[in-house]
Design a protein around this motif. Structure first.
Motif, PDB file in Angstrom:
ATOM      1  N   PHE A 286      28.544  48.393  20.190  1.00 20.35           N
ATOM      2  CA  PHE A 286      29.169  47.122  19.726  1.00 20.35           C
ATOM      3  C   PHE A 286      30.540  47.326  20.046  1.00 20.35           C
ATOM      4  N   ARG A 287      31.118  48.501  20.006  1.00 21.81           N
ATOM      5  CA  ARG A 287      32.663  48.624  20.315  1.00 21.81           C
ATOM      6  C   ARG A 287      32.897  48.292  21.726  1.00 21.81           C
ATOM      7  N   GLU A 288      32.020  48.977  22.578  1.00 20.05           N
ATOM      8  CA  GLU A 288      32.017  48.841  23.916  1.00 20.05           C
ATOM      9  C   GLU A 288      31.800  47.382  24.754  1.00 20.05           C
ATOM     10  N   ARG A 289      30.850  46.919  23.920  1.00 30.88           N
ATOM     11  CA  ARG A 289      30.610  45.243  24.553  1.00 30.88           C
ATOM     12  C   ARG A 289      31.571  44.647  23.794  1.00 30.88           C
ATOM     13  N   PHE A 290      32.194  44.734  22.788  1.00 32.77           N
ATOM     14  CA  PHE A 290      33.445  43.904  22.164  1.00 32.77           C
ATOM     15  C   PHE A 290      34.565  44.138  23.086  1.00 32.77           C
ATOM     16  N   LEU A 291      34.895  45.461  23.574  1.00 33.27           N
ATOM     17  CA  LEU A 291      36.056  45.663  24.533  1.00 33.27           C
ATOM     18  C   LEU A 291      35.922  44.755  25.627  1.00 33.27           C
ATOM     19  N   GLY A 292      34.262  44.935  26.281  1.00 34.94           N
ATOM     20  CA  GLY A 292      34.169  44.272  27.534  1.00 34.94           C
ATOM     21  C   GLY A 292      34.283  42.814  27.574  1.00 34.94           C
ATOM     22  N   ILE A 293      33.787  42.318  26.514  1.00 32.70           N
ATOM     23  CA  ILE A 293      34.052  40.671  26.157  1.00 32.70           C
ATOM     24  C   ILE A 293      35.666  40.382  25.962  1.00 32.70           C
ATOM     25  N   VAL A 294      36.436  41.217  25.114  1.00 36.90           N
ATOM     26  CA  VAL A 294      37.653  40.858  25.038  1.00 36.90           C
ATOM     27  C   VAL A 294      38.444  41.127  26.466  1.00 36.90           C
ATOM     28  N   GLY A 295      38.110  41.995  27.228  1.00 36.47           N
ATOM     29  CA  GLY A 295      38.741  42.335  28.267  1.00 36.47           C
ATOM     30  C   GLY A 295      38.518  41.176  29.281  1.00 36.47           C
ATOM     31  N   HIS A 296      37.404  40.788  29.457  1.00 34.68           N
ATOM     32  CA  HIS A 296      37.028  39.775  30.391  1.00 34.68           C
ATOM     33  C   HIS A 296      37.706  38.296  29.842  1.00 34.68           C
ATOM     34  N   ASP A 297      37.723  38.038  28.677  1.00 33.27           N
ATOM     35  CA  ASP A 297      38.234  36.883  28.250  1.00 33.27           C
ATOM     36  C   ASP A 297      39.775  36.876  28.413  1.00 33.27           C
ATOM     37  N   LEU A 298      40.313  37.984  28.376  1.00 31.62           N
ATOM     38  CA  LEU A 298      41.770  38.081  28.188  1.00 31.62           C
ATOM     39  C   LEU A 298      42.294  37.780  29.818  1.00 31.62           C
ATOM     40  N   ARG A 299      41.439  38.048  30.776  1.00 27.33           N
ATOM     41  CA  ARG A 299      42.134  37.943  31.950  1.00 27.33           C
ATOM     42  C   ARG A 299      42.297  36.495  32.437  1.00 27.33           C
ATOM     43  N   ASN A 300      41.733  35.600  32.089  1.00 34.10           N
ATOM     44  CA  ASN A 300      41.830  34.024  32.349  1.00 34.10           C
ATOM     45  C   ASN A 300      43.313  33.778  31.832  1.00 34.10           C
ATOM     46  N   PRO A 301      43.629  33.755  30.701  1.00 35.95           N
ATOM     47  CA  PRO A 301      45.134  33.247  30.346  1.00 35.95           C
ATOM     48  C   PRO A 301      46.117  34.249  31.107  1.00 35.95           C
ATOM     49  N   LEU A 302      45.946  35.590  31.378  1.00 33.53           N
ATOM     50  CA  LEU A 302      47.028  36.215  32.041  1.00 33.53           C
ATOM     51  C   LEU A 302      47.028  35.820  33.675  1.00 33.53           C
ATOM     52  N   ASN A 303      45.903  35.608  34.013  1.00 39.51           N
ATOM     53  CA  ASN A 303      45.930  34.857  35.496  1.00 39.51           C
ATOM     54  C   ASN A 303      46.807  33.748  35.571  1.00 39.51           C
ATOM     55  N   ALA A 304      46.562  33.133  34.536  1.00 37.38           N
ATOM     56  CA  ALA A 304      47.314  31.733  34.432  1.00 37.38           C
ATOM     57  C   ALA A 304      48.844  31.804  34.114  1.00 37.38           C
ATOM     58  N   ILE A 305      49.147  33.052  33.177  1.00 35.98           N
ATOM     59  CA  ILE A 305      50.535  33.410  33.329  1.00 35.98           C
ATOM     60  C   ILE A 305      51.314  33.973  34.610  1.00 35.98           C
ATOM     61  N   ARG A 306      50.398  34.750  35.146  1.00 31.14           N
ATOM     62  CA  ARG A 306      51.087  35.245  36.381  1.00 31.14           C
ATOM     63  C   ARG A 306      51.207  34.120  37.495  1.00 31.14           C
ATOM     64  N   MET A 307      50.134  33.081  37.509  1.00 29.18           N
ATOM     65  CA  MET A 307      50.385  32.260  38.584  1.00 29.18           C
ATOM     66  C   MET A 307      51.510  31.236  38.527  1.00 29.18           C
ATOM     67  N   ALA A 308      51.623  31.002  36.953  1.00 25.47           N
ATOM     68  CA  ALA A 308      52.820  30.140  36.601  1.00 25.47           C
ATOM     69  C   ALA A 308      54.044  30.957  36.787  1.00 25.47           C
ATOM     70  N   ALA A 309      54.375  32.245  36.586  1.00 23.79           N
ATOM     71  CA  ALA A 309      55.351  32.949  37.029  1.00 23.79           C
ATOM     72  C   ALA A 309      55.634  32.942  38.345  1.00 23.79           C
ATOM     73  N   SER A 310      54.723  33.247  39.265  1.00 28.73           N
ATOM     74  CA  SER A 310      54.808  33.133  40.924  1.00 28.73           C
ATOM     75  C   SER A 310      55.213  31.998  41.217  1.00 28.73           C
ATOM     76  N   PHE A 311      54.552  30.982  40.707  1.00 28.27           N
ATOM     77  CA  PHE A 311      54.970  29.311  41.110  1.00 28.27           C
ATOM     78  C   PHE A 311      56.411  29.151  41.010  1.00 28.27           C
ATOM     79  N   LEU A 312      57.224  29.845  39.780  1.00 24.93           N
ATOM     80  CA  LEU A 312      58.466  29.607  39.500  1.00 24.93           C
ATOM     81  C   LEU A 312      59.249  30.295  40.539  1.00 24.93           C
ATOM     82  N   ILE A 313      58.822  31.666  40.922  1.00 26.76           N
ATOM     83  CA  ILE A 313      59.435  32.192  41.743  1.00 26.76           C
ATOM     84  C   ILE A 313      59.728  31.680  42.938  1.00 26.76           C
ATOM     85  N   ALA A 314      58.446  31.067  43.558  1.00 32.07           N
ATOM     86  CA  ALA A 314      58.291  30.529  44.788  1.00 32.07           C
ATOM     87  C   ALA A 314      59.050  29.259  44.939  1.00 32.07           C
TER      88      ALA A 314
END
Length: 506
Positions: A286-314
């Motif tokens: 359960f712990r490991e599945r929970f970590l996997g689910i959380v890790g997978h779902d966290l990548r989407n907002p992080l990708n959005a933050i990085r893309m926005a920051a990269s766009f600002l720099i560019a």
């Protein structure tokens, strides 16, 4: 069992036989004492009453020599009294008699005498008959002592078997139960008295097909069978919840000559351990599945933050004072993404799926060049020297190997002195390729080397404060292992070396 020779008082020998002579004639009693010689401890009594009064005070005699005719109680009467007492019922008695008629001798023997000597007697005869009675008594005493010791040992063994928390039983060569203890009876759900004489198949029909061949093999070979895990269904229960999990062992029971008489079984109830293992496994999954689910779902907002920051720099619309801040946002999101990737890889490896690979034609030299270029951008003031020889092509997952090399080189740059050079050497052989990453710096302590590839372990060297989750080396080793390769480390005063060996086709 013969009397000791005169003067022989060697340590450990039996004491000289004790003989009581009961005779109203003092001169005849002295004659008998002289006839027996110094090899006996002789005590004389004038009549039966005196002897009986002395009987319970001190050491009992080995033999009593009774004169037939005495005042008060006759010899046969004293003998009859002795036979009526439990403690003297087996005491050897020799009658001295002047009666020669057969019916008189029969009367003495019926009274309980073991033997008789007719008067007048010869000294050799008296000594020989007393010796024979002493020898017989000591043999009887030895047998009784052995029986008593055996009974005590059996009583102790029975107490141990009865109170043991482990199921114990004994089977004969026909696989019939000879003995079971209370714990064994409780495990198979039958009363104690329902086992004797019944076969293993009659008592445990559900386990017989699985275990009878094992037990017969123990009988035939004389070799034990241990740690057999079985599940026993308890009567009146349903589904798997009623199973009792047992750990069983079977051992040959041998005679002193080595012949196998039967089989002893040891049964331990491990149901609670099984349940605990299942609960722990479920919690870990359960712990490991929970970590996997959380890790997978966290990548989407992080990708959005990085893309926005990269766009600002560019876009070059960020005020100069905030360019550094936006750069930190990008580097922080990259670090968080790497941590999430490590968590996802960790959960995959722990849940049994392993690190997924996509092998294909890969040039290890090109992978190294790409990784080194990326690291030089992050560490512009550091130098990574690359040396290569031999063919470096193979069927590998290039992205995963880049992940491993980036981790190894990143650690080498992080833990080495700022002015030092990190060396990466590549060597291609006929069947494998080898990559070595070397760096100077404080050696890794010996006790930490054994744990370095374990999850959540980080080296504690010098003044460097570790960062991250401590999963990088664990995941790197798992990736290399998935390629059927090896990743090892050596650390000494001069350098630390990580060596990755890869077969050309995983």
């Amino acid at each position: 069992f013969f009397p000791r020779p005169p003067g022989d008082d060697s340590t450990g020998a039996e004491p000289a036989p004790c003989v009581w002579v009961v005779d109203d004639s003092a001169s005849e009693a002295r004659f008998i004492k002289t006839a027996l010689g110094p090899g006996f401890q002789v005590e004389t009594f004038p009549d039966g009453a005196a002897m009986l009064e002395r009987l319970h005070a001190g050491r009992a005699p080995d033999v009593v020599v009774l004169d037939w005719e005495m005042p008060g109680m006759s010899g046969p009467e004293v003998c009859q009294f002795l036979r009526g007492q439990p403690e003297t019922a087996a005491l050897p008695v020799l009658l001295l008699t002047a009666h020669g008629r057969p019916e008189d001798l029969v009367q003495g023997l019926r009274a309980g005498a073991n033997d008789y000597v007719a008067k007048p007697f010869r000294t050799e005869e008296v000594r020989a008959r007393v010796n024979a009675l002493v020898r017989g008594k000591r043999m009887v005493d030895a047998v009784r002592r052995a029986d008593r010791e055996k009974a005590e040992a059996l009583a102790q063994l029975d107490a141990l078997l009865t109170s043991s928390p482990v199921g114990l039983s004994l089977l004969d060569r026909e696989l019939r139960f000879v003995h079971v203890n209370a714990r064994m009876a409780k495990l198979d759900g039958l009363p104690l008295d329902a086992h004797a004489g019944r076969t293993f198949a009659e008592v445990l029909p559900s386990l017989a097909p699985q275990l009878e061949p094992v037990i017969r093999r123990v009988l035939e070979t004389g070799e034990p069978a241990e740690e057999l895990s079985v599940a026993l269904k308890q009567p009146g229960t349903d589904a798997a919840g009623g199973d009792v999990h047992l750990m069983m062992g079977f051992h040959p029971v041998r005679t002193e000559g080595g012949e196998v008489l039967g089989v002893g079984s040891v049964v331990v109830d491990v149901t609670r351990h099984k349940q605990s293992e299942g609960e722990l496994r479920s919690a870990a999954e359960f712990r490991e599945r929970f970590l996997g689910i959380v890790g997978h779902d966290l990548r989407n907002p992080l990708n959005a933050i990085r893309m926005a920051a990269s766009f600002l720099i560019a876009s070059e619309q960020v005020p100069p004072g905030l360019v550094r801040t936006v750069g930190r946002i990008i580097s922080s999101t990259d670090r968080m993404t790497r941590m999430i990737t490590e968590l996802l890889d960790f959960t995959r490896s722990r849940l049994g799926g392993g690190i997924p690979l996509t092998p294909g034609a890969t040039d290890l030299g090109l992978v190294v060049r790409q990784v080194v270029e990326e690291l030089e951008l992050v560490h512009p003031n550091r130098t990574v020297r690359v040396e290569s020889s031999g063919p470096l092509g193979g069927r590998w997952d290039g992205d995963r190997l880049a992940q491993v090399l980036s981790n190894l080189l990143g650690n080498a740059l992080q833990y080495s002195p700022p002015e030092s050079t990190v060396k990466l050497s590549l060597q291609g052989g006929p069947e494998q390729a080898v990559a070595r990453v070397e760096n100077q710096g404080t050696p890794i302590p010996q006790e930490e080397l054994a744990l370095l590839f374990h999850p959540f372990q980080r080296a504690q060297t010098g003044a460097h404060v570790p960062s991250g989750l401590g999963l990088g080396l664990f995941i790197s080793e798992q990736i290399v292992r998935s390629h059927r390769g090896t990743l090892v480390v050596e650390s000494g005063p001069e350098r630390t070396v990580f060596t990755m060996t890869l077969p050309r086709a995983p």
